[in-house]
Scaffold this motif. Structure first.
Motif, short mmCIF file in Angstrom:
data_model
loop_
_atom_site.label_atom_id
_atom_site.label_comp_id
_atom_site.label_asym_id
_atom_site.label_seq_id
_atom_site.Cartn_x
_atom_site.Cartn_y
_atom_site.Cartn_z
N UNK A 73 23.89 16.48 -14.47
CA UNK A 73 22.62 15.21 -14.53
C UNK A 73 22.56 14.41 -13.31
N UNK A 74 23.17 14.60 -12.59
CA UNK A 74 23.33 13.89 -11.49
C UNK A 74 23.83 14.47 -10.36
N UNK A 75 22.99 13.70 -9.13
CA UNK A 75 24.04 14.38 -7.75
C UNK A 75 23.16 13.32 -6.08
N UNK A 76 24.10 14.03 -5.37
CA UNK A 76 24.21 12.76 -4.25
C UNK A 76 24.60 14.09 -2.86
N UNK A 103 15.25 20.61 26.87
CA UNK A 103 16.08 21.21 26.17
C UNK A 103 16.71 20.10 24.74
N UNK A 104 16.83 20.59 24.18
CA UNK A 104 17.30 19.82 22.85
C UNK A 104 17.90 20.44 21.86
N UNK A 105 19.68 20.09 21.75
CA UNK A 105 19.91 20.93 21.13
C UNK A 105 20.72 19.89 20.16
N UNK A 106 20.68 19.77 18.05
CA UNK A 106 20.99 19.85 17.82
C UNK A 106 21.64 19.91 16.66
N UNK A 107 22.81 19.09 16.38
CA UNK A 107 23.69 19.85 15.00
C UNK A 107 23.79 18.82 13.76
N UNK A 108 24.24 19.52 12.76
CA UNK A 108 23.49 18.43 11.51
C UNK A 108 24.50 18.99 9.86
N UNK A 109 25.27 18.17 9.73
CA UNK A 109 25.92 18.64 8.64
C UNK A 109 26.00 17.67 7.52
N UNK A 110 25.57 18.79 6.28
CA UNK A 110 25.29 17.83 4.86
C UNK A 110 26.33 17.99 3.71
N UNK A 111 26.54 16.97 3.71
CA UNK A 111 27.93 16.94 2.42
C UNK A 111 27.02 17.06 1.12
N UNK A 112 27.58 18.11 -0.35
CA UNK A 112 26.62 17.97 -1.48
C UNK A 112 27.25 17.27 -2.71
N UNK A 113 27.21 16.56 -3.84
CA UNK A 113 28.03 16.74 -4.82
C UNK A 113 27.11 16.48 -6.06
N UNK A 114 27.52 16.84 -6.96
CA UNK A 114 26.93 16.60 -8.41
C UNK A 114 27.84 17.35 -9.58
N UNK A 115 26.96 17.04 -10.28
CA UNK A 115 27.66 16.97 -11.85
C UNK A 115 27.05 17.28 -12.55
#
Length: 735
Positions: A210-213, A723-735
């Motif tokens: 019902x929710x997520x972030x 040249x371009x280096x990209x680094x990303x991290x995604x943290x997700x929560x939900x319930x």
């Protein structure tokens, strides 16, 4: 760089105090990602399958979809008859969320990598983009649509003319239809249509939630760019949900392939999205949305800061759809939209100019302003009725649309806004199209009526036209290996009215050499006449069970009658219409040419299996103009011919994907700055746990120094990032 002391969109202002916080969040997430990579989880669940599609999406086959459902099997959002790209008897392409995530796009240019026939032009102002389809660009020749809202902002300049502003982080898919067969999607799109569809709550929430972030942090090495993105979705009940997304980017000037800093390429932008979906009944749906951005950058002149630019763009949309139980006679869509773009330009240093009215030398003092305010209102309605007569299935689509532009420019006398005329333009149309299917034969017939009017305080002009379309497709074979082979041929016409700037631009050139711009209220509209022959091919279970191969290829020839282009007139030629006078060697005016002739070949193919995928796309385009006197000249808007190869491998039950892209770009004829060049990119994506995902990308891996040929008309050659280096991290929560 960053325009630190400027107010940004609420709820967060991008002042200096926020930047360390943004960088700290991104660094924290990147560190967590590195730990996750080094310590694989013992009980991590398998990530959501990358081929998962929307429940409403179906493949063309009645049997279960193969494991490798390709992009060409995805239903086009832009389609008005619910077809996939591989089913479409037109040159259509789809870019989905997985591809967008893989490309880690900072600009729209990166979102459309490898889409045949499509090139994005962006000069040093990387946040503003202009799309070129099959050599046609600017002034509405390509309809750029965000959630149903036309993006018609235009500013007269040496670089891109018609630009739009949308953050890739807010987009879930992009659909492209090339050529005037797209004229059911609005007036003027003789080049084609690009439709950006923003994210929905149902795309973000997992089943049962019902929710997520989520929070994403990203760092880019070239330009030391930081991006933070925060999303949240809530489902009130089965019939109502909402999604919000805020993105902040802060980038310094990047370096080109030679390691030289390209001045004026830094920017900071705060973007946002708010969208809700309401389902009043089982057969109806209402989507209400807002997309906005507040951008800032510095324009340079000879590598010296010249102007401070502040841009705010807001798009409001409402999209309603209602059907009967079988989607037979009723499949009604009603879209309404309003887009407002405000660009404020402030001079940073005194500038030597020529008065736009008198042509005499003046000094434009520091702090002088120019304002560009463009509001675009749109209404689009259509219905599709499905029925049979004498064993022939019909999909009859009929509707109409209206778009109104209201342009207001102002500021300090002698400023840049003087050269973008104020005024109003209205374009409208109505159409009917019938798609007939019988066994191995498919025929599409259509007719569109267009009408336009434009005016300022002194001038007014108008026009109208009927534009036909006929497409015939055949699927002649029944054997298992050839049953998915389809041939088609199309003839289609489109109609583009002149823009306010093309018709009404006036005054004297502001710098360098003074010469007058001449208005041309007698401009005739353009008429695009395209012939296209194409092939679609689909085959499943080729090498192993569940694999899939898809291919689309087409040859096209486009004659644009009364093509409009800016020309330089000699003041010493009494027949040119340029007034002779002291210090006036030339004049500039938009004029009609007898024709622009453009032809080319496009290919898009992909093989998908459990182990990974391989794709190949290509586009070869040539074009020239022909004057009424029969003189031939290379068309300046012809982009590079391209061949793009993509290869990806899946490991660890699809949690890890690694791969790369190679793109060859061939110099277009007659372009003085273009050269052949090849780009190599690499990427990796790892779903460490259900709640943590890490992405890495290396663009222009071999640090090639190159320029987009479409920027050849700018005052200085703009080299693209090294040249371009990209680094990303995604943290997700939900319930």
């Amino acid at each position: 760089m960053g325009l630190a002391n400027r107010e940004r969109l609420d709820p967060a202002n991008a002042d200096p105090a926020h930047r360390p916080m943004a960088k700290a969040i991104a660094a924290l997430l990147a560190g967590a990602a590195a730990i996750a990579l080094l310590t694989p989880p013992a009980s991590a669940q398998q990530a959501t399958d990358q081929q998962q599609t929307d429940p409403s999406e179906k493949t063309e086959d009645t049997k279960p979809a193969p494991a490798g459902v390709t992009l060409l099997d995805k239903i086009l959002v832009i389609s008005r008859t619910g077809e996939t790209a591989i089913e479409s008897l037109a040159s259509a392409s789809h870019v989905d969320q997985e591809q967008l995530d893989r490309r880690m796009a900072t600009t729209p240019n990166e979102m459309l990598l490898g889409v045949p026939g499509v090139t994005v032009q962006a000069d040093a102002r990387r946040v503003s983009s202009s799309i070129n389809i099959r050599g046609l660009q600017d002034f509405g020749r390509v309809a750029v649509i965000v959630d149903g809202a036309r993006q018609n902002f235009q500013r007269s300049d040496h670089g891109t003319q018609s630009t739009f502003y949308v953050d890739p982080e807010l987009i879930k898919s992009v659909d492209v239809i090339r050529g005037p067969v797209a004229n059911t999607y609005g007036s003027g799109a003789i080049g084609g249509v690009v439709f950006f569809d923003t994210k929905d709550a149902e795309d973000f929430l997992k089943p049962g939630e019902t929710w997520g972030a989520s929070v994403t942090g990203r760092y880019e090495s070239n330009g030391k760019g930081w991006t933070t993105s925060t999303s949240g979705a809530y489902k009130f009940n089965d019939n109502w949900d909402v999604l919000g997304n805020i993105v902040y980017r802060d980038y310094d000037d990047y370096k080109n392939g030679s390691g030289d800093t390209v001045a004026g390429t830094g920017f900071d932008v705060l973007s946002g999205l708010l969208k809700t979906t309401i389902r009043p009944s089982e057969n109806s749906q209402l989507k209400l949305g807002w997309v906005g951005s507040s951008d800032g950058w510095t324009e340079t002149s000879g590598s010296v800061p010249a102007n401070d630019v502040d841009l705010k763009s807001n798009t409001f949309t409402a999209r309603y759809n209602i059907t009967d139980d079988a989607k037979s006679w009723l499949d009604l869509h009603i879209n309404a939209s309003y887009n407002k773009t405000n660009l404020d330009l402030t001079t940073l240093v005194p500038q030597n100019r020529f008065d736009p009215v008198t042509g005499l030398p003046v000094v434009l003092p520091a702090g002088s302003t120019s304002t560009f305010d463009v509001g675009t209102t749109g209404i689009d309605m259509w219905n599709t009725s499905r029925f049979e007569t004498a064993g022939i299935a019909h999909e009859l689509t009929y509707g109409g649309d209206w778009v109104g532009d209201d342009v207001e420019t102002g500021g300090t006398s002698g400023g840049d806004s003087f050269y973008t005329p104020s005024g109003k333009r209205n374009v409208s149309g109505a159409y009917v199209q019938d798609r007939l299917s019988w066994d191995w034969l498919e025929v599409i017939t259509g007719l569109r009526y267009d009408n336009y009017s434009l005016k300022d305080s002194d001038n007014e002009t108008s026009g109208d036209r009927l534009s036909p379309r006929i497409t015939v497709g055949v699927t002649p074979f029944e054997s298992a290996s050839l049953a998915g082979l389809q041939f088609y041929g199309t003839y289609a016409e489109g109609y583009r009215s002149p823009s306010l700037t093309e018709t009404l631009i006036s005054g004297n050139h502001p710098a360098g050499v003074t010469f007058p711009f001449l208005p041309n209220p007698n401009l005739r509209p353009e008429t695009g006449k395209t012939t296209e022959f194409g092939v679609n091919y689909k085959l499943n279970d080729i090498i192993e069970a569940g694999d899939a191969f898809r291919l689309k290829a087409a040859y096209f020839h486009n004659d644009v009658d009364d093509y409009i282009e800016g020309v330089t007139l000699s003041a010493f030629d009494p027949t040119s219409g340029c007034p002779f006078g002291p210090g006036i060697p030339i004049c500039f005016q938009y004029q009609n040419f007898a024709q622009a002739k453009i032809n080319g070949f496009e290919l898009e193919s992909v093989y998908d299996a459990a182990w990974g995928y391989a794709g190949l796309s290509a586009s070869i385009i040539n074009g020239h103009t022909i004057s009424y006197e029969g003189e031939r000249a290379d068309l300046a808007t012809i982009p590079s011919s391209q061949v793009t190869g993509q290869l990806g491998f899946r490991f660890l039950e699809d949690k890890l994907t690694v791969g790369g892209e190679v793109q060859y770009n061939g110099k277009p004829k007659g372009n003085p700055v273009a050269k052949d060049y090849t780009l190599v990119n690499a990427f990796a994506s790892y779903q460490a746990t259900d709640n943590l995902k890490v992405d890495f990308r290396a663009d222009n891996l071999f640090d090639v120094k190159y320029t987009n040929p479409l920027n050849g008309g700018t005052t200085a050659v703009i080299y693209e990032p090294g040249i371009t280096l990209k680094l990303a991290a995604t943290m997700r929560f939900g319930g």
